[in-house]
Scaffold this active site. Structure first.
Site, PDB file in Angstrom:
ATOM      1  N   ASN A  12       0.874  -1.632   0.767  1.00 21.62           N
ATOM      2  CA  ASN A  12      -0.015  -0.069  -0.280  1.00 21.62           C
ATOM      3  C   ASN A  12       0.595   1.539  -0.125  1.00 21.62           C
ATOM      4  OD1 ASN A  12      -1.584   2.392   0.096  1.00 21.62           O
ATOM      5  ND2 ASN A  12      -2.287   1.935   1.920  1.00 21.62           N
ATOM      6  N   LYS A  14      -0.239   4.165  -0.022  1.00 18.76           N
ATOM      7  CA  LYS A  14      -0.824   5.114   0.046  1.00 18.76           C
ATOM      8  C   LYS A  14      -0.615   6.944  -0.939  1.00 18.76           C
ATOM      9  CE  LYS A  14      -0.395   2.983   4.620  1.00 18.76           C
ATOM     10  NZ  LYS A  14      -0.521   3.715   6.079  1.00 18.76           N
ATOM     11  N   HIS A  97      -9.406   0.843   5.399  1.00 15.77           N
ATOM     12  CA  HIS A  97      -7.872   1.282   6.019  1.00 15.77           C
ATOM     13  C   HIS A  97      -8.651   1.361   6.938  1.00 15.77           C
ATOM     14  CE1 HIS A  97      -3.926   2.268   6.612  1.00 15.77           C
ATOM     15  NE2 HIS A  97      -3.945   0.918   5.782  1.00 15.77           N
ATOM     16  N   GLU A  99      -7.047   4.258   7.737  1.00 15.95           N
ATOM     17  CA  GLU A  99      -7.162   5.928   7.950  1.00 15.95           C
ATOM     18  C   GLU A  99      -8.815   6.502   6.870  1.00 15.95           C
ATOM     19  OE1 GLU A  99      -4.013   5.506   4.938  1.00 15.95           O
ATOM     20  OE2 GLU A  99      -2.194   4.983   6.868  1.00 15.95           O
ATOM     21  N   GLU A 167      -4.940  -5.448  10.835  1.00 18.12           N
ATOM     22  CA  GLU A 167      -3.962  -3.959  10.843  1.00 18.12           C
ATOM     23  C   GLU A 167      -4.509  -3.379  12.393  1.00 18.12           C
ATOM     24  OE1 GLU A 167      -2.007  -2.179   7.132  1.00 18.12           O
ATOM     25  OE2 GLU A 167      -4.318  -2.005   6.935  1.00 18.12           O
ATOM     26  N   GLY A 173       2.908   2.596  10.762  1.00 13.85           N
ATOM     27  CA  GLY A 173       2.771   4.003  10.349  1.00 13.85           C
ATOM     28  C   GLY A 173       4.300   4.130  12.091  1.00 13.85           C
ATOM     29  N   SER A 213       3.475  -2.104  10.507  1.00 17.12           N
ATOM     30  CA  SER A 213       5.175  -1.774   9.840  1.00 17.12           C
ATOM     31  C   SER A 213       5.502  -2.838   9.727  1.00 17.12           C
ATOM     32  CB  SER A 213       4.824  -1.248  11.609  1.00 17.12           C
ATOM     33  OG  SER A 213       5.116   0.026  11.625  1.00 17.12           O
TER      34      SER A 213
END
Length: 251
Positions: A12, A14, A97, A99, A167, A173, A213
């Protein structure tokens, strides 16, 4: 065709990349020896680079969108049409996701609607689930994950084109990573849920991948656990170490 539980590695990107960096990333993927005959490998560039990436990256690497809309077409400025993705040779998409859930306030129900509609149009969906740090510290991890999965199951009619990505939000991140044992614990609960809600056959075939990560240094540690079927990689997917993650079985 890949077997039902073929190892899956997604990258991904992003909202990162430029024309030059994408040329370098695609060139490296094309030139390096990758275990893509045994590992289903998909990259998820930002929208602007989807078509040139699909045109230039090797054909045994899939290309996916980072988001998709739950309607066919119309006055939905800024959204991705599943039909347009298919028309451009983009056969995968992410949904849910963290985010999208946290920054753009997508609900469990909207994620489920997007997932089912994308499947209906022919896309393979990597559906993301996971808990925040506060939820983990409150011992609500399984409660949150099951809530998100139940919302999907209320809408999704066939799970053969769904990859579940666990996740933990606190590990995305941040440089923090759930230990392989922590990941396995949640993955095992997801498969248990699948057996109870979807049936034993669907549960056995469901791919459950870990994201948070993951990098070239820690990826091999996860292979010892039977319910970890791959990775959804963030920052490391933009670096040469992504090749090591794809080739994790050979490290």
């Amino acid at each position: 065709m890949f077997a039902p539980r073929t190892f899956f590695v997604g990258g991904n990107f992003k909202m990162n990349g430029s024309q030059e960096s994408m040329k370098q990333i695609v060139g490296a993927l094309n030139e390096n020896k990758l275990n893509v005959d045994k590992v289903e490998t998909v990259i998820f560039p930002q929208n602007l680079y989807l078509i040139p990436t699909r045109e230039h990256v090797r054909k045994d690497i899939g290309v996916g969108a980072q988001n998709v809309h739950d309607k066919k077409n119309g006055a939905y400025t800024g959204e991705n049409s599943a039909q347009s993705l298919i028309d451009a040779g983009i056969n995968y998409t992410l949904t849910g996701h963290s985010e999208r859930r946290t920054i753009f306030h997508e609900s469990d129900e909207l994620v489920a609607d997007k997932t089912q509609f994308a499947i209906e149009q022919g896309l393979t969906v990597v559906a993301c689930i996971g808990e925040t740090l506060a939820e983990r510290e409150a011992n609500d991890t399984i409660k949150v994950v099951v809530r998100q999965l139940n919302a999907l199951a209320d809408k999704v009619k066939s799970w053969s084109k769904v990859v579940v990505a666990y996740e933990p939000v606190w590990a995305i991140g941040t440089g923090k990573t759930a230990t392989p044992a922590q990941a396995q614990e949640v993955h095992a609960e997801i498969r248990k849920w699948a057996a109870e809600r979807l049936g034993a056959q669907a549960a056995e075939g469901l791919r459950i991948i870990y994201g948070g990560s993951v990098n070239g240094g820690n990826c091999k540690e996860f292979l010892q656990f039977k319910d970890v079927d791959g990775f959804l990689v963030g920052g490391a997917s933009l670096k040469p170490e992504f090749h090591n993650i794809v080739n994790v079985h050979s490290l």
